[in-house]
Design a protein around this motif. Structure first.
Motif, PDB file in Angstrom:
ATOM      1  N   THR A 194      -2.941  10.884  -1.212  1.00  7.32           N
ATOM      2  CA  THR A 194      -1.900  10.524  -2.177  1.00  7.32           C
ATOM      3  C   THR A 194      -1.711  11.697  -3.143  1.00  7.32           C
ATOM      4  O   THR A 194      -2.477  12.665  -3.109  1.00  7.32           O
ATOM      5  CB  THR A 194      -2.310   9.290  -3.002  1.00  7.32           C
ATOM      6  OG1 THR A 194      -3.372   9.673  -3.896  1.00  7.32           O
ATOM      7  CG2 THR A 194      -2.797   8.155  -2.123  1.00  7.32           C
ATOM      8  N   THR A 195      -0.712  11.564  -4.005  1.00  6.71           N
ATOM      9  CA  THR A 195      -0.456  12.611  -5.014  1.00  6.71           C
ATOM     10  C   THR A 195      -1.721  12.939  -5.808  1.00  6.71           C
ATOM     11  O   THR A 195      -1.959  14.083  -6.162  1.00  6.71           O
ATOM     12  CB  THR A 195       0.607  12.151  -6.031  1.00  6.71           C
ATOM     13  OG1 THR A 195       0.368  10.795  -6.379  1.00  6.71           O
ATOM     14  CG2 THR A 195       2.009  12.291  -5.456  1.00  6.71           C
ATOM     15  N   LEU A 196      -2.498  11.904  -6.085  1.00  9.28           N
ATOM     16  CA  LEU A 196      -3.652  12.050  -6.972  1.00  9.28           C
ATOM     17  C   LEU A 196      -4.783  12.861  -6.336  1.00  9.28           C
ATOM     18  O   LEU A 196      -5.636  13.406  -7.029  1.00  9.28           O
ATOM     19  CB  LEU A 196      -4.156  10.639  -7.309  1.00  9.28           C
ATOM     20  CG  LEU A 196      -5.033  10.449  -8.530  1.00  9.28           C
ATOM     21  CD1 LEU A 196      -4.383  11.064  -9.761  1.00  9.28           C
ATOM     22  CD2 LEU A 196      -5.272   8.964  -8.758  1.00  9.28           C
TER      23      LEU A 196
ATOM     24  N   ILE B 259       5.648   6.877   7.780  1.00  8.75           N
ATOM     25  CA  ILE B 259       5.798   5.704   6.908  1.00  8.75           C
ATOM     26  C   ILE B 259       6.698   4.638   7.548  1.00  8.75           C
ATOM     27  O   ILE B 259       6.567   3.446   7.259  1.00  8.75           O
ATOM     28  CB  ILE B 259       6.354   6.129   5.522  1.00  8.75           C
ATOM     29  CG1 ILE B 259       5.484   7.246   4.915  1.00  8.75           C
ATOM     30  CG2 ILE B 259       6.440   4.949   4.560  1.00  8.75           C
ATOM     31  CD1 ILE B 259       4.035   6.883   4.670  1.00  8.75           C
TER      32      ILE B 259
ATOM     33  N   ASN C 203       0.782  -1.230   0.000  1.00  8.47           N
ATOM     34  CA  ASN C 203       0.000   0.000   0.000  1.00  8.47           C
ATOM     35  C   ASN C 203       0.816   1.285   0.000  1.00  8.47           C
ATOM     36  O   ASN C 203       0.254   2.358  -0.232  1.00  8.47           O
ATOM     37  CB  ASN C 203      -0.923   0.042   1.224  1.00  8.47           C
ATOM     38  CG  ASN C 203      -1.971  -1.045   1.181  1.00  8.47           C
ATOM     39  OD1 ASN C 203      -2.506  -1.343   0.126  1.00  8.47           O
ATOM     40  ND2 ASN C 203      -2.239  -1.667   2.312  1.00  8.47           N
TER      41      ASN C 203
ATOM     42  N   PHE D 280       6.022  13.106  13.922  1.00  8.47           N
ATOM     43  CA  PHE D 280       4.842  13.982  14.100  1.00  8.47           C
ATOM     44  C   PHE D 280       4.267  13.916  15.511  1.00  8.47           C
ATOM     45  O   PHE D 280       3.083  14.184  15.708  1.00  8.47           O
ATOM     46  CB  PHE D 280       3.761  13.635  13.065  1.00  8.47           C
ATOM     47  CG  PHE D 280       4.261  13.449  11.673  1.00  8.47           C
ATOM     48  CD1 PHE D 280       4.740  14.536  10.949  1.00  8.47           C
ATOM     49  CD2 PHE D 280       4.282  12.190  11.072  1.00  8.47           C
ATOM     50  CE1 PHE D 280       5.233  14.366   9.665  1.00  8.47           C
ATOM     51  CE2 PHE D 280       4.771  12.020   9.785  1.00  8.47           C
ATOM     52  CZ  PHE D 280       5.240  13.107   9.080  1.00  8.47           C
TER      53      PHE D 280
ATOM     54  N   LEU E  27       3.265   6.519  -0.809  1.00  2.89           N
ATOM     55  CA  LEU E  27       2.832   7.431   0.252  1.00  2.89           C
ATOM     56  C   LEU E  27       4.020   8.199   0.804  1.00  2.89           C
ATOM     57  O   LEU E  27       5.085   7.631   1.055  1.00  2.89           O
ATOM     58  CB  LEU E  27       2.168   6.657   1.393  1.00  2.89           C
ATOM     59  CG  LEU E  27       0.845   5.977   1.077  1.00  2.89           C
ATOM     60  CD1 LEU E  27       0.363   5.171   2.287  1.00  2.89           C
ATOM     61  CD2 LEU E  27      -0.213   7.000   0.671  1.00  2.89           C
ATOM     62  N   CYS E  28       3.820   9.508   0.970  1.00  2.60           N
ATOM     63  CA  CYS E  28       4.762  10.344   1.706  1.00  2.60           C
ATOM     64  C   CYS E  28       3.927  11.082   2.728  1.00  2.60           C
ATOM     65  O   CYS E  28       2.881  11.624   2.400  1.00  2.60           O
ATOM     66  CB  CYS E  28       5.454  11.337   0.781  1.00  2.60           C
ATOM     67  SG  CYS E  28       6.351  12.621   1.695  1.00  2.60           S
ATOM     68  N   ARG E  29       4.347  11.092   3.970  1.00  5.18           N
ATOM     69  CA  ARG E  29       3.547  11.745   5.004  1.00  5.18           C
ATOM     70  C   ARG E  29       4.143  13.094   5.392  1.00  5.18           C
ATOM     71  O   ARG E  29       3.520  13.834   6.145  1.00  5.18           O
ATOM     72  CB  ARG E  29       3.469  10.823   6.219  1.00  5.18           C
ATOM     73  CG  ARG E  29       2.422  11.205   7.251  1.00  5.18           C
ATOM     74  CD  ARG E  29       1.002  11.260   6.729  1.00  5.18           C
ATOM     75  NE  ARG E  29       0.057  11.118   7.844  1.00  5.18           N
ATOM     76  CZ  ARG E  29      -1.256  11.262   7.727  1.00  5.18           C
ATOM     77  NH1 ARG E  29      -1.789  11.541   6.545  1.00  5.18           N
ATOM     78  NH2 ARG E  29      -2.042  11.105   8.765  1.00  5.18           N
TER      79      ARG E  29
ATOM     80  N   PHE F  50      10.077   6.490  -3.988  1.00  6.58           N
ATOM     81  CA  PHE F  50       9.659   7.542  -4.925  1.00  6.58           C
ATOM     82  C   PHE F  50      10.628   7.641  -6.104  1.00  6.58           C
ATOM     83  O   PHE F  50      10.216   7.841  -7.247  1.00  6.58           O
ATOM     84  CB  PHE F  50       9.563   8.899  -4.213  1.00  6.58           C
ATOM     85  CG  PHE F  50       8.182   9.201  -3.713  1.00  6.58           C
ATOM     86  CD1 PHE F  50       7.198   9.676  -4.585  1.00  6.58           C
ATOM     87  CD2 PHE F  50       7.842   8.998  -2.392  1.00  6.58           C
ATOM     88  CE1 PHE F  50       5.915   9.952  -4.124  1.00  6.58           C
ATOM     89  CE2 PHE F  50       6.555   9.266  -1.925  1.00  6.58           C
ATOM     90  CZ  PHE F  50       5.584   9.739  -2.787  1.00  6.58           C
TER      91      PHE F  50
ATOM     92  N   PHE G 199      -2.880   0.726   5.408  1.00  5.81           N
ATOM     93  CA  PHE G 199      -2.842   1.942   4.596  1.00  5.81           C
ATOM     94  C   PHE G 199      -3.821   1.928   3.424  1.00  5.81           C
ATOM     95  O   PHE G 199      -3.978   2.940   2.749  1.00  5.81           O
ATOM     96  CB  PHE G 199      -1.429   2.178   4.057  1.00  5.81           C
ATOM     97  CG  PHE G 199      -0.503   2.876   5.022  1.00  5.81           C
ATOM     98  CD1 PHE G 199      -0.988   3.809   5.925  1.00  5.81           C
ATOM     99  CD2 PHE G 199       0.863   2.619   5.000  1.00  5.81           C
ATOM    100  CE1 PHE G 199      -0.124   4.476   6.790  1.00  5.81           C
ATOM    101  CE2 PHE G 199       1.733   3.281   5.862  1.00  5.81           C
ATOM    102  CZ  PHE G 199       1.242   4.207   6.759  1.00  5.81           C
TER     103      PHE G 199
ATOM    104  N   TYR H  30       3.619  16.207  -0.948  1.00  2.13           N
ATOM    105  CA  TYR H  30       3.897  15.834  -2.338  1.00  2.13           C
ATOM    106  C   TYR H  30       4.270  16.985  -3.263  1.00  2.13           C
ATOM    107  O   TYR H  30       4.803  16.765  -4.349  1.00  2.13           O
ATOM    108  CB  TYR H  30       2.708  15.081  -2.971  1.00  2.13           C
ATOM    109  CG  TYR H  30       2.270  13.858  -2.211  1.00  2.13           C
ATOM    110  CD1 TYR H  30       3.054  12.702  -2.205  1.00  2.13           C
ATOM    111  CD2 TYR H  30       1.084  13.842  -1.493  1.00  2.13           C
ATOM    112  CE1 TYR H  30       2.649  11.569  -1.507  1.00  2.13           C
ATOM    113  CE2 TYR H  30       0.666  12.715  -0.790  1.00  2.13           C
ATOM    114  CZ  TYR H  30       1.446  11.586  -0.797  1.00  2.13           C
ATOM    115  OH  TYR H  30       1.043  10.467  -0.112  1.00  2.13           O
TER     116      TYR H  30
ATOM    117  N   LEU I 178       2.464   8.370  -9.356  1.00  5.66           N
ATOM    118  CA  LEU I 178       3.042   8.316  -8.002  1.00  5.66           C
ATOM    119  C   LEU I 178       1.994   8.041  -6.912  1.00  5.66           C
ATOM    120  O   LEU I 178       2.329   8.014  -5.728  1.00  5.66           O
ATOM    121  CB  LEU I 178       3.781   9.624  -7.679  1.00  5.66           C
ATOM    122  CG  LEU I 178       5.025   9.932  -8.510  1.00  5.66           C
ATOM    123  CD1 LEU I 178       5.651  11.244  -8.043  1.00  5.66           C
ATOM    124  CD2 LEU I 178       6.058   8.809  -8.436  1.00  5.66           C
ATOM    125  N   ALA I 179       0.748   7.833  -7.323  1.00  4.32           N
ATOM    126  CA  ALA I 179      -0.306   7.648  -6.309  1.00  4.32           C
ATOM    127  C   ALA I 179      -0.094   6.383  -5.482  1.00  4.32           C
ATOM    128  O   ALA I 179      -0.691   6.226  -4.416  1.00  4.32           O
ATOM    129  CB  ALA I 179      -1.683   7.628  -6.968  1.00  4.32           C
TER     130      ALA I 179
END
Lengths: 87, 164, 769
Positions: free
Chosen positions: C692-694, C218, B45, C271, B134-136, B107, C685, B140, B130-131
């Motif tokens: 996400t980017t999208l 992550i 994921n 965080f 995940l980057c938190r 990435f 997740f 992005y 890139l969807a």
């Protein structure tokens, strides 16, 4: 004399008074002296010789790491606020 | 019972024994000590474990190690060469496209595979591709900009390996 | 005020390095995969640990039988809470705040009762992680299953099952007679709330309910421990504070802090969630038991179910307002989920809920409420986002009622220097109004809104930022480069923001500084990387040490020239004799002469600063709502923030963009979903949906720079503020798009669609609104 703003929940000890004064050159001395005017207030603020867990003392709007040993001057205002941390 | 595995990692032939249950991610990290490939979810994921398997982008946590038998594996350790960093790596640094850095290897592999297929992607192309990563930390923004800028730089230098 | 993304910073206000954008010092390691995170550590002859976790949300443990597990292949040790050493102390000092030892221990290994699904019960060390996991399945536990308490309203209700039978509500030192799930009640009061409401022309009273969310870093938690035969314990882990790892572990295991060396590995996001320890003391106990190093890593479901998410909440807000939009009184009640043990950030929520406003009469109540969910932890401006969701959507309603632009209304009521907050403290110089003005004049805010089901929302937020303690050591190399040794784990580029401050002071280049984050044996005490404090507080330590280095360099120059130290003046990196202009030497040249002037040069500084600069942010968001699915699409996003002074603008922008996007996730996607047994049903997740980017557009940033008077360069913390406004900004934008006020988080497509159907009277029978 330094001013102390009494937290809302302790105003039951000061007969509803929010703004009081006490002698002292540190936060601890102030609380000790305040306890003579308003018996019981010390134990609401101090636990095991330290400020109650989660509580911080602000002198003139600044919290320091000195806790009860924080210096207080004649014109100071002392407040008790929750201690904060961050993420 | 361990099984014999022969695979090519970043151009080097590797032979080893592994458990049939081990994922390619486990074998890369635990048997071959290639720890640049990261585990974020072990569930396909998050994309932190992205690698290339015979030129195809995969989540290495979702591939059994034995599926790499006789195949070509490319990991983050193979992206930079003796000449220096890959343009994607350079631009990620210049554009501050990373914060904690744990998702960065995934990435970079993912973006590299996009640019190999589509050397001139639009912002939408980049966001779609890139969807799966995940980057938190970054939101992005700077990652997407870095990939677009890398594409530009790569297309300005056509002799680059990405053309192959 | 300086520009938005990726523009050249206006570096023109007297600084050479500050405001520029050098490549980060740890960058190459991170883009090549060479940076070593906790899970990347490889020690010789290392065992692997796994944890048995509770399958029940609330149960009494009747018995634990570990014999079969202990006899399993490869297994070297099994531990439970019975293996904890005895301890006398009740409260331990973690530097940035005290903690109740009994709770810390019982959260790491359950003691008598399990209080959430995923609560650790026992741990196994084996020769291989697979064998360790298999062995945990052979531990036999008998439970008496109890009814779980899952919602704040249930937990606070009369007759609710109790998580802790001996817990009484504390009201600033006074305990309730009866035991309760409410650990704490706090109240702030300024002015006269009744008088304030009596002056109002209209009163708005609203209630909000927000879901528990996770920080979603992550990198899963990890820890490796080696308890050596000499009694020294070394711990390598992913943490926001190595000294805090040391203090927590020492407290839990009842050993001296000085016998522990905590080594902070690279950290893959925190965080706030990587302040508490979960694995370190367990790995240490397993190492002691086996005499070998023990490594532990969590799976993603363990991260969701067994670490500290941030609380869901029930918040009531009541605001009184005059026809002209002036707020006369504000009252709020905030109940936050503490999880299985007390200690939610409700206090911070209380302090933040009306923080952007100058209101004479304010009352705020806060409740710290136990529920059968994991013990909550900090998450970026802990407590503030929930609070802002509530107050900032009511503010939006008020603006519409008063027929005022929402930014105008905020300006009319805005907090300024001297404004007294609900907790009683007055602000120093703050830049809230400046963020409002920046948004008002931004192209985004002026752009026309076009299209149906589209809307625009605005919201503001505040975070205190923290000071705490930091130490650094600076050493000069013979080639004129400088080593900067620090103890603040670097999550988002602070090695560079610190190196830049040192370079600015010494007149050298950022690249000439080599910053290193080291273990607890190798640097003075340093508190956590949290509270957006590192660039500010560790920065102050760097500045102090840098000035000492400069002074000592001047002394060395004086020695070289055989003049008095007071004869030497410094400009950037050039040291000159005031009396003899022919005598001048650069920092680099002087560094080469250290041996002739007394040897190595190294200076240290430890600080515990005041003068922390709080930060305000105002965000603008445009959304489109799909009327058929309820899906909310973010079309455009702009975040303005008073950052004090941006040391490295790219990483400041990055903090704002990242925080805003976490806030967007909190607003429209994320939330712990529980079934009635108290099992989280989306502990991965795929189902715990992070952006996400999208899902996103670019996130535009406006760096407003109102210098913090408490820092020589004007630094304010920047990391936390940006997560505060998004939820309310999105809620306000959704209202603007569809005319419905959503007061529950997340505002996911299910919730939005139900609201749309309900509005049309088309909600199918049997579907709850």
């Amino acid at each position: 004399m330094p001013k102390i703003i009494i937290p809302s929940q302790l105003r039951e000890v000061t007969g509803g008074e929010a703004n009081v004064s006490a002698q002292g050159s540190t936060v601890l001395e102030l609380i000790e002296n305040l306890d003579e005017q308003y018996p019981g207030i010390r134990d609401r603020l101090i636990e095991d010789g330290k400020l109650r867990m989660g509580l911080a003392a602000a002198v003139d709007n600044e919290v320091s790491s000195y806790g009860l040993k924080q210096k207080v001057s004649e014109g100071s205002t002392v407040q008790f606020i929750p201690a904060i941390s961050g993420g | 019972m361990k099984t014999y595995l022969k695979t090519t990692i970043n151009g080097e032939d590797k032979e080893l024994l592994c458990e049939p249950r081990q994922s390619l991610l486990d074998v890369l990290r635990d048997e071959l000590e290639l720890t640049g490939t990261k585990e974020g979810c072990n569930n396909g994921n998050c994309g932190a474990c992205n690698i290339m398997l015979d030129g195809r982008l995969v989540n290495s946590c979702m591939v059994l190690a034995l599926e790499a038998q006789g195949k070509q594996v490319e990991t983050i350790e193979g992206v930079a060469d003796t000449e220096g960093l890959h343009p994607l790596q350079e631009v990620f640094l210049e554009e501050a496209a990373l914060q904690c850095g744990i998702c960065t290897p995934g990435f970079i592999l993912s973006a590299k595979s996009l640019l190999e297929k589509n050397p001139n992607p639009t912002e939408d192309d980049v966001r779609l591709w890139l969807a799966g990563n995940l980057c938190r930390c970054t939101g992005y923004d700077k990652i997407v900009r870095a990939v677009l800028e890398s594409a530009k730089r790569l297309s300005e230098s056509p002799q680059s390996e990405v053309a192959s | 005020m300086s520009g938005s993304n990726n523009g050249n910073s206006q570096n023109g206000n007297g600084y050479r390095i500050i405001g520029s954008r050098p490549v980060r010092h740890d960058g190459v390691d991170k883009v090549t995969g060479r940076a070593l995170y906790g899970a990347d550590l490889r020690l010789s002859d290392c065992l692997h640990g796994k944890v048995l976790r509770s399958p029940h949300a609330h149960a009494r443990i009747l018995s634990i039988d570990t014999s079969e597990a202990l006899a399993s292949p490869g297994v070297k040790a099994v531990i439970t809470s019975a293996d904890y050493p005895e301890t006398e102390s009740k409260i331990i000092d973690l530097g940035e705040g005290p903690a109740i030892l009994k709770d810390l221990r019982a959260n790491l290994l359950a003691d008598g009762k399990v209080l959430y699904k995923g609560h650790p019960i026992a741990a196994v060390a084996a020769t291989d992680p697979f064998l360790a996991r298999e062995a945990t399945k052979k531990i036999k536990v008998e439970y008496e299953v109890l009814k779980p308490v899952l919602h704040i309203n249930d937990a606070m209700a009369e007759g609710s099952p109790l998580l802790h039978e001996d817990l009484h509500t504390d009201s600033l030192g006074k305990k309730s007679d009866k035991p309760s799930n409410v650990a704490k009640h706090l109240r702030f009061e300024i002015g006269d709330i009744d008088k304030g409401f009596a002056e109002a022309d209209e009163i708005f009273e609203r209630e909000f309910d927000t879901a528990m969310v996770h920080q979603g870093y992550i990198e899963p938690h990890n820890a490796t421990a080696l308890w050596n035969a000499d009694g020294h314990l070394t711990i390598w882990s992913s943490t926001q504070g190595a000294f805090s790892v040391r203090a927590q572990t020492a407290g839990i295991l009842n050993i001296p802090e000085s016998s522990i060396k905590a080594v902070p590995m690279e950290i893959g996001g925190g965080f706030g969630g990587k302040i508490p320890v979960y694995l370190e003391p367990i790995a240490a106990m397993l190492s002691k038991e086996t005499g070998k190093a023990v490594k532990m890593t969590m799976d993603r479901d363990e991260v969701f179910e067994s670490t500290g998410p941030t609380p869901g909440s029930v918040i009531k807000v009541k605001i009184g307002v005059k026809k002209n939009g002036k707020i006369t009184a504000a009252d709020a009640s905030l109940a936050y989920e503490a999880g299985a043990f007390q200690g939610s950030p409700v206090n911070c929520g209380m302090m933040c809920i009306f923080a952007p406003y100058d209101i004479e009469h304010v009352r705020v109540d806060g409740y710290d409420v136990l529920v059968n969910k994991p013990k909550t932890a900090a998450y970026r401006a802990p407590g503030a986002t929930n609070a802002s969701m509530a107050s900032e959507t009511v503010i939006d309603e008020i603006a519409r009622w008063a027929s005022l632009d929402p930014i105008e209304l905020r300006k009319l009521n805005a907090a300024k220097e001297g404004t007294v907050r609900a907790d009683g403290l007055a602000y120093p110089r703050i830049g809230y109004v400046e963020t409002l003005e920046a948004c008002e004049s931004h192209e985004h805010y002026k752009a026309p809104k076009e299209g149906s089901f589209r809307g625009r929302g605005v919201a503001s937020g505040f975070w205190f930022n923290c000071g705490f303690k930091s130490s650094v050591t600076v050493s000069v190399e013979k080639d004129g480069t400088v080593r900067l040794i620090e103890g603040s784990t670097d999550i988002g580029g602070t090695r560079t923001s610190l190196a830049m401050q040192l370079a600015e002071i010494l007149g050298i280049e950022a690249e000439d500084v080599r910053p290193m984050v080291v273990d607890t044996d190798s640097v003075g005490y340093t508190d956590i990387t949290g509270g957006s404090r590192v660039t500010f507080a560790t920065g102050l330590a760097v500045i102090e040490a840098g000035k000492k280095v400069q002074q000592e360099m001047a002394r060395r120059a004086a020695q070289l020239w055989e003049v008095d130290a007071s004869d030497v003046e410094v400009e950037l990196d050039v040291y000159r004799s005031k009396s003899d202009s022919s005598k001048s030497i650069t920092f680099k040249e002087l560094a080469g002469s250290l041996d002739e002037t007394g040897g190595a040069l190294s200076e240290q500084a430890s600080v515990s600063p005041q003068g922390v600069g709080g930060g305000f942010g105002t965000h603008i968001v445009d959304v489109e709502v799909d009327p058929d699915t309820g899906k909310v699409q973010v079309l455009r996003y702009t975040a303005a923030q008073d950052v004090g002074k941006a040391i490295h603008p790219s990483y400041v922008e990055g903090q704002i963009q990242g925080g805003a996007v976490q806030g967007i996730g909190w607003a429209i996607y994320e939330g712990y979903h529980y079934n009635e047994d108290g099992h989280m049903t989306n502990a991965n997740f795929l189902d715990y949906r992070m952006p996400t980017t999208l899902d996103l557009p670019m996130i535009d940033t406006i760096l407003v720079e109102v210098p913090n008077p408490g820092h020589p360069f004007g630094v304010r913390g920047v990391g936390e503020v940006p997560i505060v406004p998004p939820c309310a900004a999105l809620a306000n934008a959704i209202y603007d798009a569809i005319g419905i006020r959503l007061r529950e988080l997340p505002m996911n497509s299910t919730r939005v669609l139900k609201a749309l159907l309900k509005e049309k009277g088309a909600l199918p029978q049997g579907v709850e609104a």
